[in-house]
Design a protein around this motif. Structure first.
Motif, PDB file in Angstrom:
ATOM      1  N   ARG A   1     -29.451 -28.269  14.688  1.00 17.71           N
ATOM      2  CA  ARG A   1     -30.268 -28.393  13.482  1.00 17.71           C
ATOM      3  C   ARG A   1     -31.730 -28.753  13.758  1.00 17.71           C
TER       4      ARG A   1
ATOM      5  N   GLU B   1     -34.252 -35.816   5.979  1.00 23.75           N
ATOM      6  CA  GLU B   1     -33.121 -35.009   6.416  1.00 23.75           C
ATOM      7  C   GLU B   1     -33.398 -34.316   7.756  1.00 23.75           C
TER       8      GLU B   1
ATOM      9  N   ASN C   1     -23.382 -41.768   8.401  1.00 21.84           N
ATOM     10  CA  ASN C   1     -24.739 -41.398   8.014  1.00 21.84           C
ATOM     11  C   ASN C   1     -25.701 -42.230   8.854  1.00 21.84           C
TER      12      ASN C   1
ATOM     13  N   PRO D   1     -19.846 -27.210  11.512  1.00 20.69           N
ATOM     14  CA  PRO D   1     -19.428 -26.845  10.151  1.00 20.69           C
ATOM     15  C   PRO D   1     -17.901 -26.827  10.053  1.00 20.69           C
TER      16      PRO D   1
ATOM     17  N   ASN E   1     -21.829 -33.366   9.477  1.00 20.68           N
ATOM     18  CA  ASN E   1     -22.784 -34.471   9.317  1.00 20.68           C
ATOM     19  C   ASN E   1     -24.203 -33.964   9.523  1.00 20.68           C
ATOM     20  N   ARG E   2     -24.976 -33.904   8.448  1.00 16.34           N
ATOM     21  CA  ARG E   2     -26.321 -33.347   8.539  1.00 16.34           C
ATOM     22  C   ARG E   2     -27.354 -34.325   9.075  1.00 16.34           C
ATOM     23  N   SER E   3     -26.939 -35.529   9.437  1.00 19.72           N
ATOM     24  CA  SER E   3     -27.869 -36.456  10.078  1.00 19.72           C
ATOM     25  C   SER E   3     -27.820 -36.338  11.594  1.00 19.72           C
TER      26      SER E   3
ATOM     27  N   ARG F   1     -24.399 -30.278  14.345  1.00 25.90           N
ATOM     28  CA  ARG F   1     -23.369 -30.390  13.312  1.00 25.90           C
ATOM     29  C   ARG F   1     -22.301 -29.334  13.572  1.00 25.90           C
TER      30      ARG F   1
ATOM     31  N   GLU G   1     -23.769 -25.922  15.264  1.00 27.01           N
ATOM     32  CA  GLU G   1     -25.050 -25.728  14.577  1.00 27.01           C
ATOM     33  C   GLU G   1     -26.066 -26.722  15.133  1.00 27.01           C
TER      34      GLU G   1
ATOM     35  N   HIS H   1     -32.052 -24.176  11.375  1.00 24.59           N
ATOM     36  CA  HIS H   1     -30.761 -24.544  11.944  1.00 24.59           C
ATOM     37  C   HIS H   1     -30.150 -23.301  12.587  1.00 24.59           C
TER      38      HIS H   1
ATOM     39  N   PRO I   1     -33.163 -33.722  11.651  1.00 25.44           N
ATOM     40  CA  PRO I   1     -32.133 -34.027  12.651  1.00 25.44           C
ATOM     41  C   PRO I   1     -32.733 -34.601  13.925  1.00 25.44           C
TER      42      PRO I   1
END
Length: 474
Positions: free
Chosen positions: A361, A328, A401, A347, A339-341, A345, A359, A269, A330
């Motif tokens: 990912r 997990e 999600n 932060p 949202n890590r999906s 993202r 970010e 990431h 991306p």
């Protein structure tokens, strides 16, 4: 550090060898060691000659003479040599004194120079989160009649029933069970701490380390952000130190994105932002995720060019074994806060104005960091210059999600390419943004695509062991 200071350091530390290094297109380091007594001020001006035809993707044998010109700001002491050795990273030049347009480090520097010419900002900052596995053993073989691999780890879930001299000590890590239990489940605390100690001695600012999600020894060490080229230099130090400390412990470290089937892979990431002097340009209090319009447009450039970008940020066939739903990964080309999906993202936890960043990912550590960071910056700058609005293009924000949505709900969400060949097709069709400011050259892009197509073909034509399970008895 001035040349005079470097020469003084050599004497002060009783350095015996100076190791001149550069990184090839694939991200592999190469080096030439010169006796310290032969290194003087002229060495840092005239450089060190080498044969470019022996470096994959560089020069033909008829024009092979090349020169490494050292950057004195990159010097650090090698922790793994019996004889005191000073390492220095270099840029590649032609004998005529021109920067070599296929040199990844020079491309990174040109990207930083281009940013300044745009007037958008003065510096781009990057911080990669590069994950890795530490195995106890690796074996692989490929021949006409045989193809296999096997890795092993004392932590691995498949070893719950293993019997060894002295008995099985238990405390194995289950699938997706590695996010961050304490010892004795986590067996690699001391290894990672030793890696961090040596990284700090090499000049990196370490923020933390921990076990990662997967079974079998997945870990992560985070180091502090810096400007583009310096961060790429730091990532090369990071990988060198991790792999050599693992070897000292009788283990082996790999940054391969997907070395295990059925558990999380290793990503990289990449956090990134732009400053103008000391002023952060990605922050706007009260806006969505406190992101400025400039940052939103930067995200738009990343997502708009993502299919082509991924050919550089995820440049291996193995990269696309990681980029599949359910682990997990991306794979969804949208942006969202926390949202890590999502592929991008934002932060939002404990973020200050200067810490406001985006970010990306999707990347992994098979990427050459000089090329990957430069390409991401160029995509983001293209988004800023052309005011590419990801909201208008359907790229979010998407605060659900995505993994749990129905197929109908996901129908409008664009996904990453499914193979390296698809990503290379995208890069072939969309690379004008990389050519701006002569950061990347057309020759580099064409050469890069040819090199990676060869990788994809080499894997595609080989027989996969699972094909025997599927087809042998038909």
């Amino acid at each position: 550090m001035s040349v005079e200071n470097v020469l003084s350091l050599i004497k002060e530390k009783n350095i015996e060898w100076v190791d001149f290094r550069f990184t090839d297109i694939g991200g592999i380091s190469h080096h030439i060691s010169v006796p310290a007594v032969e290194v003087d001020a002229d060495t840092f001006v005239n450089g060190v000659a080498f044969d470019g035809s022996s470096i994959h993707g560089f020069k033909g044998i008829e024009e092979s003479d090349m020169v490494m010109i050292p950057d004195t700001e990159t010097i650090y002491e090698d922790a793994f040599t019996a004889h005191p050795t000073l390492i220095v990273y270099c840029n590649i030049y032609t004998p005529g004194g021109d920067r070599y347009d296929r040199d990844p480090r020079s491309i990174a520097e040109r990207a930083e120079e281009y940013l300044q010419t745009t007037g958008i900002g003065t510096a781009a900052y990057f911080a990669p989160e590069s994950e890795f596995f530490i195995f106890d053993n690796v074996q692989f073989e490929n021949s006409m009649n045989k193809s296999s691999f096997e890795v092993d780890s004392e932590e691995a879930v498949w070893n719950t029933g293993r019997k060894e001299e002295g008995g099985n000590l238990g405390f194995k890590i289950g699938v997706k069970g590695g996010y961050f239990p304490v010892a004795p489940v986590d067996t690699q605390q001391d290894i990672r701490s030793e890696m961090c100690r040596l990284m700090m001695e090499a000049g990196l600012r370490i923020e933390r380390h921990h076990h990662e999600v997967a079974t079998a020894g997945q870990g992560e060490i985070n180091f502090r952000f810096d400007t583009l080229t310096k961060t790429a230099d730091n990532l090369m130090k990071y990988k060198y130190i991790i792999q050599n400390v693992a070897r000292q412990y009788g283990k082996v470290a790999t940054f391969m994105p997907k070395p295990l089937f059925g558990d999380n892979g290793s990503g990289m990431h990449v956090h990134q932002s732009i400053f103008n002097g000391d002023s952060p340009l990605f922050y706007e209090k009260g806006a969505y995720a406190n992101l400025s319009e400039m940052a939103i447009h930067y995200v738009g450039g990343i997502l708009h060019h993502a299919p082509a970008l991924i050919a550089i940020t995820n440049p291996s066939t193995n990269s696309f074994k990681r980029l599949v739903p359910g682990y997990e990964a991306p794979v969804n080309l949208v942006f969202a806060k926390g949202n890590r999906s999502a592929a991008v993202r934002i932060p939002i936890a404990a973020v200050t104005p200067k810490g406001c960043r985006i970010e990306f990912r999707t990347p992994d550590s098979t990427a050459n960091p000089y090329l990957a960071f430069a390409a991401m910056l160029m995509a983001g700058l293209d988004g800023i210059k052309n005011k590419i609005d990801p909201r208008a293009l359907g790229y979010g924000p998407f605060d659900k999600n995505i993994y749990e949505l129905s197929d109908e709900e996901k129908a409008g969400i664009r996904s990453v390419p499914g193979t390296l060949d698809e990503a290379l097709d995208a890069l072939e069709a969309d690379h004008e943004f990389l050519l701006q400011g002569e950061v990347f050259s057309q020759d580099f892009i064409d050469n890069y695509i040819n090199l990676k197509r060869a990788d994809a073909k080499a894997v595609a034509i080989r027989i996969h062991p699972y094909e025997y399970e599927l087809y042998f008895n038909l």
